[in-house]
Design a protein around this motif. Structure first.
Motif, PDB file in Angstrom:
ATOM      1  N   LEU A  27       3.603  -8.965  -4.548  1.00 48.78           N
ATOM      2  CA  LEU A  27       2.851  -8.598  -3.348  1.00 48.78           C
ATOM      3  C   LEU A  27       1.701  -9.553  -3.060  1.00 48.78           C
ATOM      4  N   SER A  28       1.354 -10.402  -4.022  1.00 48.15           N
ATOM      5  CA  SER A  28       0.222 -11.320  -3.839  1.00 48.15           C
ATOM      6  C   SER A  28       0.636 -12.674  -3.266  1.00 48.15           C
ATOM      7  N   VAL A  29       1.933 -12.893  -3.073  1.00 50.16           N
ATOM      8  CA  VAL A  29       2.415 -14.177  -2.535  1.00 50.16           C
ATOM      9  C   VAL A  29       3.121 -13.930  -1.205  1.00 50.16           C
ATOM     10  N   PRO A  30       3.301 -14.970  -0.374  1.00 48.08           N
ATOM     11  CA  PRO A  30       3.863 -14.789   0.970  1.00 48.08           C
ATOM     12  C   PRO A  30       5.273 -14.205   0.986  1.00 48.08           C
ATOM     13  N   PHE A  31       5.545 -13.434   2.048  1.00 48.07           N
ATOM     14  CA  PHE A  31       6.867 -12.882   2.311  1.00 48.07           C
ATOM     15  C   PHE A  31       7.455 -13.567   3.541  1.00 48.07           C
ATOM     16  N   LYS A  41       1.158 -13.671   3.793  1.00 51.10           N
ATOM     17  CA  LYS A  41       0.789 -12.795   2.689  1.00 51.10           C
ATOM     18  C   LYS A  41       0.459 -11.392   3.201  1.00 51.10           C
ATOM     19  N   PHE A  42       0.750 -10.417   2.385  1.00 56.42           N
ATOM     20  CA  PHE A  42       0.422  -9.030   2.693  1.00 56.42           C
ATOM     21  C   PHE A  42      -1.074  -8.832   2.487  1.00 56.42           C
ATOM     22  N   ARG A  43      -1.787  -8.429   3.532  1.00 54.29           N
ATOM     23  CA  ARG A  43      -3.245  -8.361   3.489  1.00 54.29           C
ATOM     24  C   ARG A  43      -3.768  -6.941   3.733  1.00 54.29           C
ATOM     25  N   SER A  44      -3.115  -5.969   3.121  1.00 55.84           N
ATOM     26  CA  SER A  44      -3.541  -4.575   3.280  1.00 55.84           C
ATOM     27  C   SER A  44      -3.640  -3.906   1.911  1.00 55.84           C
ATOM     28  N   PRO A  45      -4.649  -4.280   1.107  1.00 50.87           N
ATOM     29  CA  PRO A  45      -4.760  -3.717  -0.247  1.00 50.87           C
ATOM     30  C   PRO A  45      -4.992  -2.212  -0.261  1.00 50.87           C
ATOM     31  N   GLU A 296      -6.430  -1.048   9.297  1.00 50.17           N
ATOM     32  CA  GLU A 296      -5.654  -1.433   8.122  1.00 50.17           C
ATOM     33  C   GLU A 296      -4.221  -0.919   8.231  1.00 50.17           C
ATOM     34  N   LEU A 297      -4.071   0.332   8.666  1.00 49.36           N
ATOM     35  CA  LEU A 297      -2.738   0.919   8.797  1.00 49.36           C
ATOM     36  C   LEU A 297      -1.909   0.166   9.827  1.00 49.36           C
ATOM     37  N   GLN A 298      -2.526  -0.168  10.967  1.00 51.69           N
ATOM     38  CA  GLN A 298      -1.821  -0.912  12.012  1.00 51.69           C
ATOM     39  C   GLN A 298      -1.361  -2.265  11.488  1.00 51.69           C
ATOM     40  N   PHE A 303       2.981  -5.751   9.616  1.00 53.42           N
ATOM     41  CA  PHE A 303       3.483  -6.682   8.608  1.00 53.42           C
ATOM     42  C   PHE A 303       4.842  -6.223   8.086  1.00 53.42           C
ATOM     43  N   ILE A 304       4.998  -4.919   7.853  1.00 49.78           N
ATOM     44  CA  ILE A 304       6.273  -4.383   7.375  1.00 49.78           C
ATOM     45  C   ILE A 304       7.368  -4.610   8.402  1.00 49.78           C
TER      46      ILE A 304
END
Length: 406
Positions: A27-31, A41-45, A296-298, A303-304
Motif C-alpha cells: 500500500l506504500s508504493v504506486p498502483f 500512491k494511495f494517500r488515504s492513511p 479523505e473518504l472522497q 483512488f479505488i
C-alpha cells in the motif's frame, strides 16, 4: 491438545501478520491506474485505519460472543460491569489475566498481572472513566498510524520493521514522562543496544525508496535531509505508540478488563474517529491529510475507482490485521505473555526477511550487523523476563508446598 493449540497460535500469528506486513508495504508504493498508462500512491492513511479498525471491532465482538459465559449480561461481556467471582467473594484478589494488547499489526506487552479485589475494584470502577481511557488510546492510535505510513516514503520497509521492533525505547520514555515509573538497570542497557543497532542500520544503508527527483541529490539517492524526515516520522509514530501502550498498561492496572474487551472498545472508538475525520472537508495537512482537495473518504473512493487493484491490498491489510489480533490474545490467554513475546519477536525478524525476499531489498553487511544488535538487545529483555517469571514460579510452588504440609 496443548501443543496443538500452541502450534495453531504460532501459525496464526506468523501467517496473519506476515501477510499483513506484505499488504502494508504494498500500500506504500504506486498502483497502476485502470487505463494502464499512469500510476499513483494511495494517500488515504485514515481510510486504511478505518478499514482495519472496523474489521477488528467486528472480530473482537464475534470472539466475545463465542466465548460468552452463561448468564453474562451485555455490559459484563463488554467489560463495562464487574463480574462477581468466587475468589472475589471470598476476599481473594482476582487477577485480570491480561498482560498484552495489539493494534495496526503491532504488539504491546506490559508483562504484569494485576490483582483486583472485588470490593476495591467496585469502589473505583467507573464505566465513564474507562471509556474515556479507551477513547484516549483511540486518539493516540489514530494520530500515530499516518506517521508510520508516511515514513515508508522516506525509509525502506526493513528499516521500518526494525524501528517498530524497538518500542521498548518510547514505551519506557512515555512511562517515565507520563506516569513517573522507574525501570530496572538492564532495560537501559537494552535501550542502548537498540539505539546503537538502529544507528548502524540507517548509517550503513545504501538502498533508498523511490522518490520524485526533487528529493534526490546529484547521485540519484535521497538526501540526508529526506532521510531525516522519514526518521522523524517514525520517531513520532513510536512516541505516540509508547503513549498508547502506557495508557493500556494503566487501564489493565486500574480496571478488570480482558484484552478482547480492550480490543473491541479501542477499535470501535478508532473507527468512529477516523470515519468522522474522513468526511470532514479538511485542507491539505502533511501526513494527516495528504490529499490536496476534498475529503479523505472522497479521495479514497476516487483512488479505488481509478486504481481497482488497491482493493485486494486493503482487504488483506484489514482482514489479516484483525485476525492476527485474535491469535495474539488467544496465545496470551492460554500460554502467557512470555510465549507471546518470543513469538512476536521472531515474527518481526521474519517480517523483515520476508520483505527483503518479496520486494528484493538489498541490505549491506553493516545493516545486517545493526539488525543483529537490535534483536540481541530485545532478546536480552525477553531472557530477563523469562528468568524473573521462573523465579516467581519457584516461589509460588514453595508457597503451595507449605500450604499442603499445613
Amino acid at each position: 491438545m496443548t501443543f496443538l493449540r500452541l502450534g495453531l497460535c504460532i501459525v496464526g500469528v506468523y501467517s496473519m501478520f506476515l501477510l499483513w506486513a506484505i499488504a502494508q508495504e504494498r500500500l506504500s508504493v504506486p498502483f497502476p491506474s485502470i487505463d494502464g498508462e499512469t500510476s499513483d500512491k494511495f494517500r488515504s492513511p485514515l481510510f486504511m485505519g478505518t478499514c482495519q479498525s472496523a474489521m477488528s471491532t467486528l472480530s473482537a465482538l464475534i470472539y466475545l460472543f463465542i466465548r460468552r459465559k452463561s448468564g453474562q449480561s451485555l455490559p459484563q461481556l463488554l467489560g463495562l460491569e464487574l463480574t462477581p467471582s468466587k475468589s472475589a467473594s471470598n476476599g481473594t484478589a482476582a487477577s485480570n489475566g491480561s498482560a498484552n494488547s495489539t493494534y495496526n499489526g503491532t504488539t504491546h506487552t506490559n508483562g504484569h498481572s494485576h490483582a483486583h479485589p472485588l470490593a476495591k475494584s467496585s469502589a473505583r470502577f467507573s464505566p465513564v472513566s474507562l471509556l474515556l481511557r479507551y477513547l484516549q488510546c483511540a486518539v493516540f492510535i489514530t494520530s500515530a498510524a499516518p506517521f508510520g505510513f508516511a515514513a515508508l516514503s522516506y525509509i525502506t520497509y526493513p528499516a521500518m520493521v526494525l524501528g517498530k521492533s524497538c518500542k521498548l525505547v518510547p514505551v519506557m520514555f512515555m512511562n517515565v514522562l507520563l506516569y513517573r515509573r522507574k525501570f530496572a538497570a538492564h532495560k537501559y542497557v537494552v535501550v542502548a543496544m537498540v539505539t546503537a543497532g538502529i544507528t548502524m542500520f540507517m548509517g550503513f544503508g545504501k538502498e533508498k525508496p523511490g522518490k520524485p527527483g526533487s528529493l534526490k541529490n546529484g547521485n540519484g539517492e535521497l538526501s540526508m535531509y529526506t532521510q531525516l524526515i522519514g526518521l522523524t516520522y517514525l520517531l513520532v509514530n513510536l512516541l505516540v505508540d509508547g503513549a498508547t501502550n502506557s495508557t493500556q498498561d494503566e487501564i489493565f492496572a486500574r480496571y478488570k478488563v480482558t484484552g478482547q474487551q480492550m480490543m473491541f472498545w479501542i477499535n470501535c472508538f478508532s473507527t468512529l474517529l477516523t470515519s468522522s475525520i474522513s468526511i470532514l472537508p479538511l485542507p491539505y495537512i502533511p501526513v494527516l491529510h495528504p490529499n490536496a482537495s476534498g475529503t479523505e473518504l472522497q479521495g479514497a473512493l476516487e483512488f479505488i475507482t481509478e486504481h481497482p487493484s488497491v482493493v485486494m491490498s486493503l482487504a488483506q491489510f484489514a482482514f489479516t490485521g484483525a485476525l492476527g489480533q485474535l491469535f495474539i490474545f488467544e496465545t496470551l490467554q492460554h500460554f502467557g505473555s512470555l510465549t507471546l513475546v518470543t513469538i512476536t519477536l521472531t515474527r518481526k525478524l521474519f517480517t523483515m526477511l520476508l520483505s527483503v525476499v518479496v520486494y528484493k531489498h538489498t541490505l549491506t553487511p553493516g545493516q545486517w550487523a545493526g539488525a543483529g544488535v537490535v534483536f540481541a538487545g530485545i532478546s536480552v529483555e525477553a531472557w530477563v523476563k523469562r528468568k524473573d517469571v521462573h523465579a516467581k514460579r519457584v516461589i509460588q510452588e514453595k508457597e503451595k508446598a507449605k500450604l499442603k504440609t499445613l
